[in-house]
Design an enzyme around this catalytic site. Structure first.
Site, mmCIF file in Angstrom:
data_model
loop_
_atom_site.group_PDB
_atom_site.id
_atom_site.type_symbol
_atom_site.label_atom_id
_atom_site.label_comp_id
_atom_site.label_asym_id
_atom_site.label_seq_id
_atom_site.Cartn_x
_atom_site.Cartn_y
_atom_site.Cartn_z
ATOM 1 N N PRO A 28 40.995 58.072 37.874
ATOM 2 C CA PRO A 28 39.724 58.743 38.223
ATOM 3 C C PRO A 28 39.501 58.787 39.732
ATOM 4 O O PRO A 28 38.810 59.672 40.229
ATOM 5 C CB PRO A 28 38.660 57.879 37.560
ATOM 6 C CG PRO A 28 39.329 56.758 36.875
ATOM 7 C CD PRO A 28 40.814 56.892 37.038
ATOM 8 N N THR A 29 40.046 57.829 40.452
ATOM 9 C CA THR A 29 39.868 57.689 41.911
ATOM 10 C C THR A 29 38.389 57.676 42.305
ATOM 11 O O THR A 29 38.006 58.236 43.336
ATOM 12 C CB THR A 29 40.628 58.785 42.713
ATOM 13 O OG1 THR A 29 40.004 60.054 42.524
ATOM 14 C CG2 THR A 29 42.085 58.895 42.303
ATOM 15 N N ASN B 79 44.153 51.075 29.905
ATOM 16 C CA ASN B 79 43.187 50.474 30.837
ATOM 17 C C ASN B 79 41.801 51.108 30.601
ATOM 18 O O ASN B 79 41.686 52.057 29.815
ATOM 19 C CB ASN B 79 43.693 50.693 32.265
ATOM 20 C CG ASN B 79 43.664 52.159 32.627
ATOM 21 O OD1 ASN B 79 43.851 53.025 31.774
ATOM 22 N ND2 ASN B 79 43.409 52.451 33.877
ATOM 23 N N PRO B 80 40.758 50.651 31.266
ATOM 24 C CA PRO B 80 39.395 51.104 30.953
ATOM 25 C C PRO B 80 39.156 52.611 31.030
ATOM 26 O O PRO B 80 38.375 53.151 30.247
ATOM 27 C CB PRO B 80 38.536 50.377 31.993
ATOM 28 C CG PRO B 80 39.307 49.156 32.321
ATOM 29 C CD PRO B 80 40.753 49.538 32.241
ATOM 30 N N CYS B 81 39.772 53.276 31.967
ATOM 31 C CA CYS B 81 39.459 54.715 32.058
ATOM 32 C C CYS B 81 40.447 55.581 31.298
ATOM 33 O O CYS B 81 40.363 56.824 31.321
ATOM 34 C CB CYS B 81 39.376 55.115 33.522
ATOM 35 S SG CYS B 81 38.182 54.101 34.422
ATOM 36 N N GLY B 82 41.421 54.972 30.625
ATOM 37 C CA GLY B 82 42.261 55.696 29.667
ATOM 38 C C GLY B 82 43.522 56.325 30.213
ATOM 39 O O GLY B 82 44.297 56.906 29.465
ATOM 40 N N GLU B 83 43.763 56.201 31.535
ATOM 41 C CA GLU B 83 44.910 56.918 32.089
ATOM 42 C C GLU B 83 46.215 56.141 32.020
ATOM 43 O O GLU B 83 47.272 56.692 32.270
ATOM 44 C CB GLU B 83 44.627 57.336 33.540
ATOM 45 C CG GLU B 83 44.584 56.225 34.582
ATOM 46 C CD GLU B 83 43.217 55.552 34.699
ATOM 47 O OE1 GLU B 83 42.398 55.732 33.781
ATOM 48 O OE2 GLU B 83 42.981 54.849 35.699
ATOM 49 N N ILE C 80 38.259 55.560 45.648
ATOM 50 C CA ILE C 80 39.169 55.936 46.745
ATOM 51 C C ILE C 80 39.027 57.398 47.156
ATOM 52 O O ILE C 80 39.270 57.736 48.303
ATOM 53 C CB ILE C 80 40.648 55.566 46.460
ATOM 54 C CG1 ILE C 80 41.187 56.284 45.241
ATOM 55 C CG2 ILE C 80 40.825 54.064 46.359
ATOM 56 C CD1 ILE C 80 42.703 56.157 45.094
ATOM 57 N N ALA D 247 45.323 47.620 39.301
ATOM 58 C CA ALA D 247 44.047 48.028 38.700
ATOM 59 C C ALA D 247 44.056 47.963 37.178
ATOM 60 O O ALA D 247 43.009 47.907 36.560
ATOM 61 C CB ALA D 247 43.709 49.448 39.133
ATOM 62 N N CYS D 248 45.270 47.992 36.577
ATOM 63 C CA CYS D 248 45.316 48.228 35.127
ATOM 64 C C CYS D 248 46.064 47.139 34.362
ATOM 65 O O CYS D 248 47.187 46.782 34.742
ATOM 66 C CB CYS D 248 46.034 49.538 34.842
ATOM 67 S SG CYS D 248 45.449 50.899 35.826
ATOM 68 N N SER E 191 41.944 50.464 44.316
ATOM 69 C CA SER E 191 41.034 49.552 45.016
ATOM 70 C C SER E 191 41.537 48.108 45.147
ATOM 71 O O SER E 191 41.429 47.532 46.229
ATOM 72 C CB SER E 191 39.663 49.549 44.345
ATOM 73 O OG SER E 191 38.971 50.704 44.722
HETATM 74 P P1 ADP Z 1 39.508 53.175 42.486
HETATM 75 O O1 ADP Z 1 39.082 54.514 42.999
HETATM 76 O O2 ADP Z 1 38.493 52.119 42.796
HETATM 77 O O3 ADP Z 1 40.874 52.761 42.932
HETATM 78 P P2 ADP Z 1 39.602 54.364 39.832
HETATM 79 O O4 ADP Z 1 38.246 54.942 39.649
HETATM 80 O O5 ADP Z 1 40.712 55.291 40.165
HETATM 81 O O6 ADP Z 1 39.537 53.194 40.895
HETATM 82 O O7 ADP Z 1 39.992 53.580 38.515
HETATM 83 C C1 ADP Z 1 41.343 53.214 38.292
HETATM 84 C C2 ADP Z 1 41.418 52.056 37.362
HETATM 85 O O8 ADP Z 1 40.942 50.899 38.047
HETATM 86 C C3 ADP Z 1 40.550 52.122 36.120
HETATM 87 O O9 ADP Z 1 41.068 52.863 35.084
HETATM 88 C C4 ADP Z 1 40.469 50.658 35.790
HETATM 89 O O10 ADP Z 1 41.640 50.181 35.197
HETATM 90 C C5 ADP Z 1 40.302 50.052 37.146
HETATM 91 N N1 ADP Z 1 38.880 49.967 37.508
HETATM 92 C C6 ADP Z 1 38.083 50.915 38.013
HETATM 93 N N2 ADP Z 1 36.834 50.469 38.216
HETATM 94 C C7 ADP Z 1 36.827 49.190 37.830
HETATM 95 C C8 ADP Z 1 35.856 48.154 37.792
HETATM 96 N N3 ADP Z 1 34.611 48.367 38.171
HETATM 97 N N4 ADP Z 1 36.233 46.959 37.324
HETATM 98 C C9 ADP Z 1 37.486 46.734 36.931
HETATM 99 N N5 ADP Z 1 38.430 47.663 36.943
HETATM 100 C C10 ADP Z 1 38.136 48.865 37.377
#
Ligand code: ADP
Length: 647
Positions: free
Chosen positions: A493-494, A311-315, A497, A125-126, A83
């Protein structure tokens, strides 16, 4: 490429367009839209990122060629970056530069784009931000994290460095309030940050299993209902060596909790710690477990800059100040025409080409990114972390008529990710030949023939054996000399996207086959959008009556619907139809080919007992996993998706 031509003109669904309008179309300072089509977004991102190639060449045709490939990948939604790249590329720049046709774009234009980047163009993102055990350092970390979150990045921290609650503080005669009290400071900071207008903040807190405050940590979210306690944090206990911990549990051994900067020392039963973790995870999903020892085992720079958190979602495991930009290929679109996972297929080269351009895109993002801190820029450019992954796995399996929870499907998953990993690493090596190795390459494990993931046994499957051989050959051969990126593969997690791509998220099964989703429109009203998985719709075809539709929407799963044949039920499974053990095994085979990690939730039915959760936690210690996240249905009030019957 044929497969791209097939998808490039397909317009995003109504759902995707709503999300685009809500979050991704650029706006001016007054909130007026500067974009209104997906085509404009794809062009903006492709051009912004391709402009980084001015670092490597003056050949305008080469740069345009890169832009064209990036554009096609994105416009077709076969590949989407994370994102922050989608909403921050080209932001605050001269719009005219992005409106020109590619034929008219000059080398000067690309240079202008590259030179006019500002702090608004943060594309990753991370992040992992370190802290030291001092007030100064902690509040520096709060500030640094705030800067990242402001532009939509997620941040992880290792709180283990902070001394436990009650330890003496030199100079003040006072007592430390401990890591958990500081987590609340970060949480408050996160809650007050405007997420670049795009999204709320997300953070990961990690604490070692032998930190004296580990029980407070484990309990820190136990009263969480989803929106009240430390709600900007996921929490994970770091068990460095899971096999050793498992042995301790089996022998009912003692565990000493201690900290290098404190005289506080406690002895507990390892089983008491495990039971508390399990009980709380049963209640709210937190804490998860993280096995940083395994992360470091497969990280080529662990001897110099070990990873300390994710990062927050662990990947995405990262060292202090590490950052990573992610991108995901939608395999559901590809499986219609490409025989993914098959090393002998003639169209493997088409997939290889897609992977090459995706890797090149992510490598270019490292150059075109504006980093929130110079320390982050330094390590990101010295090691060049990128994370190419997949989305759409569940939908791809529906199309291939493979049930998510079968041995045969797990073999397919392994082959698919092995192929992705192999082509990604080959691409990174190709780029290194042209652009140079990542600067820390000589200090890394790669020159010694290091393979950055465990792989599965050759004996499991003939085709997998071929991928394994190719992988070994690569890492013992060319990769000992050339590697552009320290890590190449992460499965995100996507969450957003995959919606833009109209596909299932990451490697997860579909949570529901149908649902009613409430979107808030521009006027602020909540409007219902009902959805049935289109592959299921097609499969049922003319037998799909209005009554059947209504029943599917009502239930979210087809397992208890009488008129649907068993063969269809077997294939069209949802997260909750799949036994937890099969979720875990899917994670296991997929993680076996990832140098970083994957986002995966082990979904458990609402009726699961604490003992059921414990069995999964114990099994995770045994398998070659890098972490564990479980979620018991209904345990958080703010669960995002529920089937209509549960609304
Ligand atoms: P996206 O689909 O928006 O690209 P993901 O769900 O794939 O995002 O998450 C990928 C990573 O992006 C997460 O592990 C985290 O590091 C970051 N991320 C996701 N959501 C947020 C959020 N609301 N605020 C900050 N970082 C986020």
């Amino acid at each position: 490429m044929q497969v791209i031509n097939k998808w490039i003109e397909k317009e995003p669904s109504q759902n995707a367009v709503t999300i685009l309008r809500d979050r991704y179309f650029l706006k001016d300072g007054e909130g007026n839209y500067l974009e209104s089509t997906w085509d404009e977004v794809a062009k903006r991102i492709a051009r912004h990122v391709a402009a980084a190639e001015v670092n490597y060449t003056n050949d305008i045709e080469e740069i345009k060629n890169a832009e064209e490939h990036f554009y096609q990948l994105i416009k077709s939604r076969i590949f989407l970056p994370n994102s922050p790249t989608l909403f921050n590329a080209g932001k605050t720049m001269d719009r005219q530069l992005f409106k020109k046709d590619i034929e008219e774009t000059t080398l000067e234009d690309y240079k202008t784009i590259f030179d006019s980047r500002t702090k608004h163009n943060m594309l990753s993102a991370c992040f992992v931000i370190p802290m030291d055990d001092s007030m100064n350092a902690i509040f520096d970390a709060v500030k640094n994290a705030a800067l990242i979150m402001k532009y939509g990045g997620g941040v992880g921290y290792d709180f283990s460095v902070l001394r436990p609650k009650g330890s003496s503080i030199a100079g003040t005669g006072g007592k430390s309030s401990g890591p958990i009290s500081f987590m609340h400071v970060f949480n408050t900071a996160a809650s007050t940050i405007e997420q670049g207008g795009a999204r709320r903040a997300a953070q990961m807190a990690v604490l070692r299993y032998d930190h004296p405050d580990v029980f407070d940590f484990i309990n820190s979210k136990k009263d969480n209902k989803g929106s009240n306690v430390l709600n900007y944090f996921n929490i994970s206990v770091n068990i460095d060596n899971p096999k050793k911990f498992k042995k301790m549990l089996e022998e009912d051994g003692d565990l000493t909790l201690e900290h290098p900067t404190s005289s506080i020392k406690k002895t507990i039963k390892a089983n008491d710690l495990m039971n508390k973790m399990v009980e709380n995870a049963w209640k709210t999903g937190d804490p998860g477990m993280l096995f940083l020892g395994r992360h470091n085992q497969y990280y080529a720079m662990s001897e110099h800059t070990p990873v300390t958190a994710t990062n927050p979602c662990g990947e995405e495991p990262l060292p202090p100040f590490g950052s990573c930009n992610l991108g995901s290929i939608d395999v559901a679109k590809l499986v219609e025409d490409i025989d993914l996972g098959n090393p002998n297929s003639e169209d493997a080269s088409e997939f290889q080409e897609i992977v090459y351009w995706a890797i090149r895109f992510l490598d270019d993002v490292i150059e075109s990114n504006i980093y929130p801190l110079k320390e982050i820029e330094e390590i990101s450019k010295k090691q060049r972390f990128i994370g190419l992954g997949i989305m759409g796995l569940a939908d791809a399996l529906y199309k291939k008529e493979l049930p998510y929870n079968s041995e045969q499907t797990r073999k397919f998953m392994a082959k698919l990710i092995a192929e992705l990993a192999y082509f990604s690493h080959v691409a990174s090596t190709e780029l290194a030949k042209e652009r140079g190795n990542f600067p820390d390459f000589q200090r890394s494990k790669y020159p010694n023939g290091f393979i950055p993931f465990p792989m599965l046994d050759d004996e499991i499957d003939e085709d997998l054996k071929v991928w394994n051989q190719k992988i070994r050959q690569h890492f013992q051969g060319e990769a000992t000399k050339y590697k552009r990126n320290v890590q190449t593969n992460t499965i995100a997690p996507t969450g957003s996207i995959s919606n833009l791509a109209d596909t299932s998220s990451g490697i997860e099964p579909n949570f529901l086959l149908s649902y009613v989703r409430y979107m808030t429109n521009k006027e602020g009203d909540r409007v219902p959008l009902s959805y049935i998985n289109p592959i299921l719709m097609e499969k049922i075809g003319t037998n799909m009556t209005e009554e059947l539709k209504a029943e599917i929407i009502e239930k979210g799963s087809i397992q208890n619907i009488e008129n649907i044949p068993d063969e269809i039920k077997k294939i069209f499974v949802t997260s909750m139809d799949i036994p937890p053990k099969d979720h875990l095994l899917a994670q296991h085979v997929i993680q076996s080919y990832l140098d970083a990690s994957c986002s995966k939730t082990i979904n458990m039915p609402k009726s699961s007992t604490i003992e059921d959760v414990k069995a999964i936690y114990l099994q995770a210690l045994e398998l070659n996993l890098k972490g564990l996240t479980i979620y018991r249905d209904g345990s958080l009030e703010t669960q995002v998706l529920t089937s209509a019957s549960k609304e």
